[in-house]
Design an enzyme around this catalytic site. Sequence first.
Site, PDB file in Angstrom:
ATOM      1  N   LYS A  96      -4.883   0.424   8.489  1.00 45.62           N
ATOM      2  CA  LYS A  96      -6.311   0.599   8.207  1.00 45.62           C
ATOM      3  C   LYS A  96      -7.141   0.260   9.448  1.00 45.62           C
ATOM      4  CE  LYS A  96      -6.079   1.945   3.924  1.00 45.62           C
ATOM      5  NZ  LYS A  96      -6.525   3.289   3.529  1.00 45.62           N
ATOM      6  N   LEU A 125      -9.066   9.307   1.765  1.00 46.65           N
ATOM      7  CA  LEU A 125      -7.655   9.668   1.715  1.00 46.65           C
ATOM      8  C   LEU A 125      -6.762   8.454   1.869  1.00 46.65           C
ATOM      9  CD1 LEU A 125      -5.635  12.022   1.616  1.00 46.65           C
ATOM     10  CD2 LEU A 125      -5.792  12.127   4.106  1.00 46.65           C
ATOM     11  N   GLY A 126      -5.740   8.380   1.051  1.00 46.61           N
ATOM     12  CA  GLY A 126      -4.790   7.285   1.165  1.00 46.61           C
ATOM     13  C   GLY A 126      -3.677   7.413   0.160  1.00 46.61           C
ATOM     14  N   ARG A 163       0.958   1.452 -11.883  1.00 47.48           N
ATOM     15  CA  ARG A 163       1.078   0.463 -10.811  1.00 47.48           C
ATOM     16  C   ARG A 163       0.939  -0.905 -11.469  1.00 47.48           C
ATOM     17  NH1 ARG A 163      -2.882   2.633  -5.989  1.00 47.48           N
ATOM     18  NH2 ARG A 163      -1.885   4.625  -5.628  1.00 47.48           N
ATOM     19  N   TYR A 199      -0.153  -2.431   5.866  1.00 46.38           N
ATOM     20  CA  TYR A 199      -1.334  -1.843   5.236  1.00 46.38           C
ATOM     21  C   TYR A 199      -2.598  -2.149   6.040  1.00 46.38           C
ATOM     22  CZ  TYR A 199      -4.831  -0.680   1.701  1.00 46.38           C
ATOM     23  OH  TYR A 199      -5.895  -0.134   1.044  1.00 46.38           O
ATOM     24  N   LEU A 205      -9.925  -2.350  -5.482  1.00 47.50           N
ATOM     25  CA  LEU A 205     -10.660  -1.314  -6.197  1.00 47.50           C
ATOM     26  C   LEU A 205     -10.354  -1.398  -7.682  1.00 47.50           C
ATOM     27  CD1 LEU A 205     -10.008   1.659  -3.761  1.00 47.50           C
ATOM     28  CD2 LEU A 205     -12.131   0.369  -4.025  1.00 47.50           C
TER      29      LEU A 205
END
Length: 170
Positions: A81, A26-27, A112, A77, A104
């Site tokens: 995390k 999830l993010g 984006r 960020y 990723l």
Amino acid sequence: QAVVDFERLSEHAAAFRGHDVGFCCLGTTRAKAGAAGFVRVDRDYVAQAAELARAGGCKHFVLQSSRGANQHSPFLYLRVKGEVENLVQAVGFDRCTILRPAVLLCKRQESRPGEWIAQQFLGIVAWVFPTAYSVPVETVARAMVASVLQPGQGKVEVLENGAIHKLGKA
């Protein structure tokens, strides 16, 4: 598959019962959700889901985090995390696997532009340094599953990008 309302996650505790293993990817992004929304999704929702999973009998929780995660980071960020990694570990699973992938590599439905440029560049760099700066999402997924099928390296195992590549190709 159960659809839950993360704003009222405690009302969906039944969806978290009876599972030996939990996977969490999830993010969101700060650009999409704002700073407060990012913290709510990436830290608070994840921590609450982990707590519900543990209460429901989950023994092994597998969390996708990020390279550089650190609760003391000056960057939101990476700080969030790191905080969520600590919160998930504190839940007390018999086993917790944390994956810290680098950038990723994936195709997204949403636009984006900055990430797209980085992916194009890192896709080229990956030809020379295949495990250094990026990882395909398919490799992360395979590594998550493989981490469950192999004996653990302790109560908490943190897999950095190189280990994700290795495990994801096993």
